[in-house]
Design a protein around this motif. Sequence first.
Motif, PDB file in Angstrom:
ATOM      1  N   LEU A 395       0.840  -1.203   0.000  1.00 47.83           N
ATOM      2  CA  LEU A 395       0.000   0.000   0.000  1.00 47.83           C
ATOM      3  C   LEU A 395       0.876   1.254   0.000  1.00 47.83           C
ATOM      4  O   LEU A 395       0.602   2.213  -0.729  1.00 47.83           O
ATOM      5  CB  LEU A 395      -0.948  -0.033   1.203  1.00 47.83           C
ATOM      6  CG  LEU A 395      -1.856  -1.289   1.238  1.00 47.83           C
ATOM      7  CD1 LEU A 395      -2.653  -1.341   2.529  1.00 47.83           C
ATOM      8  CD2 LEU A 395      -2.780  -1.350   0.026  1.00 47.83           C
ATOM      9  N   ASN A 396       1.937   1.239   0.806  1.00 48.35           N
ATOM     10  CA  ASN A 396       2.852   2.391   0.803  1.00 48.35           C
ATOM     11  C   ASN A 396       3.493   2.585  -0.565  1.00 48.35           C
ATOM     12  O   ASN A 396       3.777   3.720  -0.977  1.00 48.35           O
ATOM     13  CB  ASN A 396       3.938   2.210   1.868  1.00 48.35           C
ATOM     14  CG  ASN A 396       3.417   2.508   3.272  1.00 48.35           C
ATOM     15  OD1 ASN A 396       2.362   3.130   3.433  1.00 48.35           O
ATOM     16  ND2 ASN A 396       4.140   2.068   4.278  1.00 48.35           N
ATOM     17  N   GLU A 397       3.731   1.481  -1.259  1.00 47.63           N
ATOM     18  CA  GLU A 397       4.332   1.597  -2.594  1.00 47.63           C
ATOM     19  C   GLU A 397       3.401   2.340  -3.559  1.00 47.63           C
ATOM     20  O   GLU A 397       3.863   3.069  -4.439  1.00 47.63           O
ATOM     21  CB  GLU A 397       4.685   0.201  -3.127  1.00 47.63           C
ATOM     22  CG  GLU A 397       5.485   0.189  -4.421  1.00 47.63           C
ATOM     23  CD  GLU A 397       6.899   0.767  -4.303  1.00 47.63           C
ATOM     24  OE1 GLU A 397       7.374   1.058  -3.193  1.00 47.63           O
ATOM     25  OE2 GLU A 397       7.530   0.950  -5.365  1.00 47.63           O
ATOM     26  N   LEU A 398       2.090   2.176  -3.364  1.00 44.83           N
ATOM     27  CA  LEU A 398       1.143   2.934  -4.210  1.00 44.83           C
ATOM     28  C   LEU A 398       1.309   4.433  -3.980  1.00 44.83           C
ATOM     29  O   LEU A 398       1.214   5.239  -4.916  1.00 44.83           O
ATOM     30  CB  LEU A 398      -0.300   2.519  -3.908  1.00 44.83           C
ATOM     31  CG  LEU A 398      -0.728   1.113  -4.324  1.00 44.83           C
ATOM     32  CD1 LEU A 398      -2.130   0.814  -3.796  1.00 44.83           C
ATOM     33  CD2 LEU A 398      -0.701   0.943  -5.840  1.00 44.83           C
ATOM     34  N   LEU A 399       1.550   4.811  -2.714  1.00 46.85           N
ATOM     35  CA  LEU A 399       1.776   6.234  -2.410  1.00 46.85           C
ATOM     36  C   LEU A 399       3.040   6.735  -3.109  1.00 46.85           C
ATOM     37  O   LEU A 399       3.085   7.848  -3.634  1.00 46.85           O
ATOM     38  CB  LEU A 399       1.894   6.441  -0.895  1.00 46.85           C
ATOM     39  CG  LEU A 399       0.632   6.146  -0.067  1.00 46.85           C
ATOM     40  CD1 LEU A 399       0.946   6.174   1.426  1.00 46.85           C
ATOM     41  CD2 LEU A 399      -0.474   7.151  -0.392  1.00 46.85           C
ATOM     42  N   ARG A 400       4.064   5.861  -3.116  1.00 49.91           N
ATOM     43  CA  ARG A 400       5.325   6.261  -3.774  1.00 49.91           C
ATOM     44  C   ARG A 400       5.128   6.404  -5.280  1.00 49.91           C
ATOM     45  O   ARG A 400       5.665   7.332  -5.902  1.00 49.91           O
ATOM     46  CB  ARG A 400       6.424   5.225  -3.493  1.00 49.91           C
ATOM     47  CG  ARG A 400       6.854   5.198  -2.055  1.00 49.91           C
ATOM     48  CD  ARG A 400       8.002   4.216  -1.815  1.00 49.91           C
ATOM     49  NE  ARG A 400       8.017   3.893  -0.399  1.00 49.91           N
ATOM     50  CZ  ARG A 400       7.651   2.734   0.115  1.00 49.91           C
ATOM     51  NH1 ARG A 400       7.302   1.729  -0.667  1.00 49.91           N
ATOM     52  NH2 ARG A 400       7.677   2.547   1.417  1.00 49.91           N
ATOM     53  N   ILE A 401       4.376   5.482  -5.864  1.00 54.91           N
ATOM     54  CA  ILE A 401       4.124   5.559  -7.316  1.00 54.91           C
ATOM     55  C   ILE A 401       3.417   6.879  -7.628  1.00 54.91           C
ATOM     56  O   ILE A 401       3.783   7.618  -8.546  1.00 54.91           O
ATOM     57  CB  ILE A 401       3.285   4.349  -7.795  1.00 54.91           C
ATOM     58  CG1 ILE A 401       4.109   3.055  -7.681  1.00 54.91           C
ATOM     59  CG2 ILE A 401       2.783   4.550  -9.231  1.00 54.91           C
ATOM     60  CD1 ILE A 401       3.326   1.767  -7.960  1.00 54.91           C
ATOM     61  N   ASN A 402       2.403   7.187  -6.813  1.00 52.28           N
ATOM     62  CA  ASN A 402       1.654   8.431  -7.001  1.00 52.28           C
ATOM     63  C   ASN A 402       2.585   9.647  -6.890  1.00 52.28           C
ATOM     64  O   ASN A 402       2.573  10.538  -7.738  1.00 52.28           O
ATOM     65  CB  ASN A 402       0.537   8.510  -5.959  1.00 52.28           C
ATOM     66  CG  ASN A 402      -0.400   9.673  -6.210  1.00 52.28           C
ATOM     67  OD1 ASN A 402      -0.908   9.831  -7.316  1.00 52.28           O
ATOM     68  ND2 ASN A 402      -0.617  10.490  -5.197  1.00 52.28           N
ATOM     69  N   ASP A 403       3.412   9.645  -5.853  1.00 54.54           N
ATOM     70  CA  ASP A 403       4.329  10.764  -5.622  1.00 54.54           C
ATOM     71  C   ASP A 403       5.323  10.934  -6.751  1.00 54.54           C
ATOM     72  O   ASP A 403       5.618  12.058  -7.164  1.00 54.54           O
ATOM     73  CB  ASP A 403       5.129  10.515  -4.332  1.00 54.54           C
ATOM     74  CG  ASP A 403       4.457  11.160  -3.150  1.00 54.54           C
ATOM     75  OD1 ASP A 403       3.346  11.692  -3.321  1.00 54.54           O
ATOM     76  OD2 ASP A 403       5.052  11.113  -2.047  1.00 54.54           O
ATOM     77  N   ILE A 405       5.079  10.194  -9.837  1.00 55.09           N
ATOM     78  CA  ILE A 405       4.453  10.768 -11.038  1.00 55.09           C
ATOM     79  C   ILE A 405       4.121  12.242 -10.802  1.00 55.09           C
ATOM     80  O   ILE A 405       4.297  13.092 -11.671  1.00 55.09           O
ATOM     81  CB  ILE A 405       3.212   9.942 -11.448  1.00 55.09           C
ATOM     82  CG1 ILE A 405       3.679   8.539 -11.856  1.00 55.09           C
ATOM     83  CG2 ILE A 405       2.441  10.615 -12.577  1.00 55.09           C
ATOM     84  CD1 ILE A 405       2.595   7.560 -12.171  1.00 55.09           C
ATOM     85  N   LEU A 406       3.683  12.534  -9.574  1.00 60.05           N
ATOM     86  CA  LEU A 406       3.380  13.920  -9.205  1.00 60.05           C
ATOM     87  C   LEU A 406       4.628  14.791  -9.366  1.00 60.05           C
ATOM     88  O   LEU A 406       4.579  15.901  -9.910  1.00 60.05           O
ATOM     89  CB  LEU A 406       2.883  13.940  -7.758  1.00 60.05           C
ATOM     90  CG  LEU A 406       2.205  15.189  -7.257  1.00 60.05           C
ATOM     91  CD1 LEU A 406       0.957  15.496  -8.072  1.00 60.05           C
ATOM     92  CD2 LEU A 406       1.809  15.022  -5.779  1.00 60.05           C
ATOM     93  N   ILE A 407       5.756  14.266  -8.917  1.00 63.16           N
ATOM     94  CA  ILE A 407       7.004  15.036  -8.995  1.00 63.16           C
ATOM     95  C   ILE A 407       7.453  15.184 -10.452  1.00 63.16           C
ATOM     96  O   ILE A 407       7.795  16.271 -10.914  1.00 63.16           O
ATOM     97  CB  ILE A 407       8.109  14.364  -8.143  1.00 63.16           C
ATOM     98  CG1 ILE A 407       7.756  14.487  -6.655  1.00 63.16           C
ATOM     99  CG2 ILE A 407       9.483  14.980  -8.412  1.00 63.16           C
ATOM    100  CD1 ILE A 407       8.509  13.548  -5.746  1.00 63.16           C
ATOM    101  N   ASN A 408       7.394  14.071 -11.213  1.00 64.33           N
ATOM    102  CA  ASN A 408       7.913  14.113 -12.589  1.00 64.33           C
ATOM    103  C   ASN A 408       6.973  14.784 -13.573  1.00 64.33           C
ATOM    104  O   ASN A 408       7.412  15.447 -14.512  1.00 64.33           O
ATOM    105  CB  ASN A 408       8.210  12.694 -13.095  1.00 64.33           C
ATOM    106  CG  ASN A 408       9.385  12.098 -12.349  1.00 64.33           C
ATOM    107  OD1 ASN A 408      10.302  12.828 -11.971  1.00 64.33           O
ATOM    108  ND2 ASN A 408       9.350  10.804 -12.107  1.00 64.33           N
ATOM    109  N   GLU A 409       5.661  14.566 -13.388  1.00 67.26           N
ATOM    110  CA  GLU A 409       4.724  15.073 -14.407  1.00 67.26           C
ATOM    111  C   GLU A 409       3.799  16.171 -13.865  1.00 67.26           C
ATOM    112  O   GLU A 409       2.959  16.699 -14.590  1.00 67.26           O
ATOM    113  CB  GLU A 409       3.881  13.917 -14.972  1.00 67.26           C
ATOM    114  CG  GLU A 409       4.745  12.876 -15.666  1.00 67.26           C
ATOM    115  CD  GLU A 409       3.949  11.661 -16.129  1.00 67.26           C
ATOM    116  OE1 GLU A 409       2.714  11.769 -16.285  1.00 67.26           O
ATOM    117  OE2 GLU A 409       4.568  10.607 -16.305  1.00 67.26           O
ATOM    118  N   GLY A 410       3.896  16.426 -12.555  1.00 70.81           N
ATOM    119  CA  GLY A 410       3.115  17.511 -11.956  1.00 70.81           C
ATOM    120  C   GLY A 410       1.629  17.218 -11.853  1.00 70.81           C
ATOM    121  O   GLY A 410       0.823  18.135 -11.755  1.00 70.81           O
TER     122      GLY A 410
END
Length: 420
Positions: A395-403, A405-410
Amino acid sequence: MPECRIEDVLARVCYDSRGVQTIEVEVHLNGAVGRTAAPAGASVGKHEAIGLVNNDAKKTCKVLETYRKKLIGTDAADPYALAELLHEIDGTSNFSRIGGSATYAISVAAAEAASKKKNIPLYALLAGNKKIALPFPLGNVLGGGKHAGEGSPDIQEFLACPKGATNIADALMANIEVHKEIRKIIDKKDPKFSGGKGDEGAWAYSANNKQALEITYEAVNRVSDKLGFEVLMALDIASSSMWDPKRKVYNYSRAGEKRTPEEQENYALELIDRYDLVYIEDPVREEDFEGFKRITSSAKHCIVVGDDLFVTDPDRIKKGANIGAGNGAILKVNQVGTLGDALEFAKVAIAHKYAVTTSHRSGDTPDYHLAHIAVGAHSLMIKSGVVGGERVAKLNELLRINDSILINEGKQVPMAKFVV
Ligand code: PGA
Ligand code: ZN
């Protein structure tokens, strides 16, 4: 020579969350290593691949040593070709010679190694060209069946699904809130509750099915009100575990009740209606495609999911799709034995309009790969418990995936789209 050529494969015995021995595999490329340990189920479908060879992790490692050289030189970035090779080496229909636990670990570790070598996330390696979305977490909050002791309900899993969440952080928080709320409700009813949990971190409370259903319903409704978005209830009946083939009845032994196949179908429909179920898994046994079909056509706004029915097997889901048995499917890589076969299963399922739920096993490991497999297989949901290190790792890995993409693609990654 492939960019992600396998240079070596190493295996060791290690332990899963039940303290049971399993196999861990390292796949070495030139400049990258992937590492994965195989999980194991307790409520295992009849048509699943074999896990460990002779149920023995050490033996499975020894057998791996006999074919290790055949893996060297192959392309770790191609899960489909690797699956084909593993089938060829094994030569049986269910990995009974080399063990599905070994092929699970080899295929997932190879994909991880390739993603590192290519410097792309694992989910991106698996997702193909299709846009990704994040799966809704399906959280096991109250447990019974084969995951908890005799005093617990016959129904295996009482789950929460934060259908109204618009982002992964809120979705995960909702399931944690439901888990906490269940504890509060139980403590009020029974101040002597020990706080015991089953294999997947769900509360193991001495309650009958009806009480457990009511407790879960109350908890999801309270959390829904508190958070201001829809949190719905789901069930895994795991009915194959209750099926008595001699008497041809479902034996709810803890409740002292028996149901004929027809009564079982009606019971499932009643539960869907009474508790606004968004999802019901294995409401009838693993051979009963027709029963699944009848429930699917009568159920409104509920995903009817085959776990033991389909066992992540592309041929079995094609059979289901032909008659309209179910509109949801569980994906467990170790049921079919390889990542390539599981990705193929997801493609077939989605092409036939089934919602895919990528799932952990009750005996799991702290590996995080499940999150990437769920995203890469374009799943609607991920079933990975709510609490416990081996559950939260995914579940924490899903947060990392989200983050990332947020950092790279805004931008936030959208949640997957509900079909019902
Ligand atoms: P298992 O059960 O991992 O113990 O087989 C999980 C499920 O039935 O979904
Ligand atoms: Zn199940």
